[in-house]
Design a protein around this motif. Structure first.
Motif, PDB file in Angstrom:
ATOM      1  N   TYR A 104      45.761  59.401  29.206  1.00  0.00           N
ATOM      2  CA  TYR A 104      46.144  58.349  30.158  1.00  0.00           C
ATOM      3  C   TYR A 104      47.496  57.803  29.704  1.00  0.00           C
ATOM      4  O   TYR A 104      47.997  58.191  28.637  1.00  0.00           O
ATOM      5  CB  TYR A 104      45.081  57.232  30.190  1.00  0.00           C
ATOM      6  CG  TYR A 104      44.958  56.463  28.894  1.00  0.00           C
ATOM      7  CD1 TYR A 104      44.200  56.951  27.841  1.00  0.00           C
ATOM      8  CD2 TYR A 104      45.646  55.253  28.703  1.00  0.00           C
ATOM      9  CE1 TYR A 104      44.113  56.273  26.644  1.00  0.00           C
ATOM     10  CE2 TYR A 104      45.550  54.563  27.511  1.00  0.00           C
ATOM     11  CZ  TYR A 104      44.789  55.077  26.481  1.00  0.00           C
ATOM     12  OH  TYR A 104      44.724  54.400  25.292  1.00  0.00           O
ATOM     13  N   LYS A 285      37.581  60.124  28.653  1.00  0.00           N
ATOM     14  CA  LYS A 285      36.250  59.669  28.218  1.00  0.00           C
ATOM     15  C   LYS A 285      35.794  60.393  26.954  1.00  0.00           C
ATOM     16  O   LYS A 285      34.889  59.928  26.266  1.00  0.00           O
ATOM     17  CB  LYS A 285      35.224  59.913  29.320  1.00  0.00           C
ATOM     18  CG  LYS A 285      35.496  59.128  30.601  1.00  0.00           C
ATOM     19  CD  LYS A 285      34.327  59.205  31.549  1.00  0.00           C
ATOM     20  CE  LYS A 285      34.448  60.260  32.623  1.00  0.00           C
ATOM     21  NZ  LYS A 285      34.046  61.600  32.345  1.00  0.00           N
ATOM     22  N   TYR A 292      28.727  54.427  29.712  1.00  0.00           N
ATOM     23  CA  TYR A 292      29.296  54.072  28.417  1.00  0.00           C
ATOM     24  C   TYR A 292      28.330  54.346  27.271  1.00  0.00           C
ATOM     25  O   TYR A 292      28.375  53.721  26.229  1.00  0.00           O
ATOM     26  CB  TYR A 292      29.709  52.596  28.413  1.00  0.00           C
ATOM     27  CG  TYR A 292      30.720  52.278  29.493  1.00  0.00           C
ATOM     28  CD1 TYR A 292      31.763  53.162  29.753  1.00  0.00           C
ATOM     29  CD2 TYR A 292      30.636  51.113  30.230  1.00  0.00           C
ATOM     30  CE1 TYR A 292      32.690  52.892  30.740  1.00  0.00           C
ATOM     31  CE2 TYR A 292      31.566  50.825  31.216  1.00  0.00           C
ATOM     32  CZ  TYR A 292      32.584  51.724  31.471  1.00  0.00           C
ATOM     33  OH  TYR A 292      33.503  51.453  32.437  1.00  0.00           O
ATOM     34  N   THR A 298      35.621  54.348  25.804  1.00  0.00           N
ATOM     35  CA  THR A 298      35.817  54.574  27.240  1.00  0.00           C
ATOM     36  C   THR A 298      35.762  53.245  27.991  1.00  0.00           C
ATOM     37  O   THR A 298      36.589  52.975  28.877  1.00  0.00           O
ATOM     38  CB  THR A 298      34.732  55.534  27.769  1.00  0.00           C
ATOM     39  OG1 THR A 298      34.849  56.755  27.055  1.00  0.00           O
ATOM     40  CG2 THR A 298      34.897  55.789  29.255  1.00  0.00           C
ATOM     41  N   ASP A 302      38.665  51.560  30.375  1.00  0.00           N
ATOM     42  CA  ASP A 302      38.401  51.150  31.757  1.00  0.00           C
ATOM     43  C   ASP A 302      38.780  49.687  31.992  1.00  0.00           C
ATOM     44  O   ASP A 302      39.339  49.342  33.037  1.00  0.00           O
ATOM     45  CB  ASP A 302      36.924  51.393  32.114  1.00  0.00           C
ATOM     46  CG  ASP A 302      36.651  52.879  32.376  1.00  0.00           C
ATOM     47  OD1 ASP A 302      37.609  53.634  32.612  1.00  0.00           O
ATOM     48  OD2 ASP A 302      35.468  53.280  32.336  1.00  0.00           O
ATOM     49  N   ARG A 306      41.654  48.228  34.547  1.00  0.00           N
ATOM     50  CA  ARG A 306      41.450  47.125  35.502  1.00  0.00           C
ATOM     51  C   ARG A 306      42.548  46.087  35.382  1.00  0.00           C
ATOM     52  O   ARG A 306      42.980  45.495  36.363  1.00  0.00           O
ATOM     53  CB  ARG A 306      40.115  46.428  35.219  1.00  0.00           C
ATOM     54  CG  ARG A 306      38.940  47.253  35.603  1.00  0.00           C
ATOM     55  CD  ARG A 306      38.170  46.532  36.659  1.00  0.00           C
ATOM     56  NE  ARG A 306      37.306  47.473  37.339  1.00  0.00           N
ATOM     57  CZ  ARG A 306      36.322  47.098  38.129  1.00  0.00           C
ATOM     58  NH1 ARG A 306      36.080  45.821  38.320  1.00  0.00           N
ATOM     59  NH2 ARG A 306      35.585  47.979  38.735  1.00  0.00           N
TER      60      ARG A 306
END
Ligand code: ST9
Ligand code: ZN
Ligand code: ZN
Length: 342
Positions: A104, A285, A292, A298, A302, A306
């Motif tokens: 990411y 992940k 989870y 992970t 997340d 957000r």
């Protein structure tokens, strides 16, 4: 000439040809002429590291004793857990999933926070950690793998940090592209100042905060939040390279050593689903399921996504995973409960 670990051939300067040498090296080193000779795996022990690890383990036993026997305040023990969790995230979410695998992208504030957390973990600076890890994935279980698990549990767990690297690690390691890290100013800043940052961030601050904030004895917090927390998180990390390359199922690829190991996943913040991870290293992940289960890392990514701090999260879709399992898996269940493949 036979490479005995003592009698080694060097160039005129007593160095690896063309490889910069750290000033603190204990023994001179250099590749022997016959790289493929069977004696080539001889262990050239780095006593500085052996002694450091013996001392750190002795201090850890003391740290555990004062924690269990009730000498240390509960607040300090809770702080130890918090510091340990931050350092774990620095490794899993930072060094591993962001910088080593680019699973990411992260905005600057997140990269700064993860660099601070990764420094707390004292597992080498991000650049070196990532280079060794990319080399591990590219050359898994060969002599070029820094913690080659075919050399046994102890070598892959911590032995590799106490001997000179196999020359293949350096020569083949040079084929790994590190330009993306060289382009990240946060990573390069940490690399430049690492020797200053480690004593302050890893040991001094975690010892001073309890002393300043709730009057804990300085040495009690040094031995618990500093050293014991550090050593426990090192062993949890090292288990990924040892235990999760030996024991467990292989639902995604039965032809490689990495396994699905729930105990390691629990201890290593979600990094024990290692058969999946080697099959899909770019999945943020580092495990199949979207939940989870034993994967706090992970959840953390997340939450950051957000907040807009992390974006472009990459993950394998169900049909891809299923195809791979059917093609190369051992038909066990992976991390998805107890259902078996048809
Ligand atoms: C530690 C790291 O513990 C643990 C990493 C574990 C990774 C686990 C991964 C699993 C996944 C995620 C896990 C999550 C877990 C979560 C936990 C939760 C609680 N490629 O190294 P040098 C070249 S660290 C290319 O000195 P020696 C390079 O030119 C613990 N080239 O080799 C280099 O020069 P430079 C604390 C490479 O002399 C030159 O060789 N730290 C590569 O053989 C010399 O390199 C320690 O204990 C490569 N891969 O020494 C320190 N590697 O760097 C340990 C090398 O200038 N390290 N080159 O470019 C040392 O003392 C030494 O490295 C040595 C080898 C003695 C081990
Ligand atoms: Zn691995
Ligand atoms: Zn990896």
């Amino acid at each position: 000439q036979i490479w005995s670990g003592v009698q080694v051939e060097y160039d005129e300067n007593g160095k690896h040809a063309g490889v910069p040498q750290p000033a603190a090296s204990v023994a001179p080193r250099g590749p022997p002429k016959h790289k493929t000779s069977p004696g080539y795996r001889k262990y050239q022990i780095v006593w500085r590291n052996v002694i450091a690890f013996i001392l750190l383990h002795a201090m850890t036993i003391y740290g555990l004793y004062i924690s269990i026997a009730g000498y240390v305040q509960i607040k300090t023990l809770l702080f130890m857990l918090a510091v340990g969790s931050c350092s774990a995230l620095g490794i899993t979410v930072g060094a591993h999933r962001l910088w080593a695998h680019r699973c990411y992208n992260a905005r600057l504030p997140m990269r700064i926070l993860l660099t601070l957390f990764q420094t707390l973990a004292f597992q080498n600076h991000i650049y070196e950690w990532v280079r060794d890890h990319r080399v591990h994935h590219k050359f898994t279980d060969t002599d070029a793998d820094p913690h080659n698990s075919s050399r046994g549990f102890f070598f892959s767990h911590m032995g590799w940090l106490m001997v000179r690297k196999h020359p293949d690690v350096t020569t083949k390691g040079r084929t790994v592209d590190m330009k993306d890290l060289e382009a990240d100013p946060v990573v390069m800043w940490q690399k430049k100042y690492y020797l200053w940052l480690v004593p302050i961030v890893t040991f001094l601050m975690p010892s001073l905060i309890p002393y300043w904030s709730w009057n804990e004895r300085f040495w009690y917090s040094f031995f618990t939040v500093g050293v014991t927390r550090y050593m426990l998180s090192l062993h949890a990390t090292w288990l990924v390279n040892s235990a999760a390359h030996i024991w467990g199922t292989k639902p995604y690829d039965k032809n490689i050593t990495p396994t699905e190991n729930p105990t390691v996943a629990l201890l290593a913040f979600g990094e024990g689903w290692h058969n999946y991870h080697h099959a899909f290293p770019w999945d943020y992940k580092a495990a199949e399921l979207g939940n989870y289960r034993m994967n706090f890392s992970t959840a953390f990514i997340d939450v950051c996504a957000r907040l807009g701090l992390a974006y472009n999260l990459k993950t394998a879709n169900a049909s891809m995973v299923k195809k791979r399992s059917l093609r190369t898996g051992d038909s066990s269940s992976g991390d998805r409960g107890h259902h078996r493949h048809p």
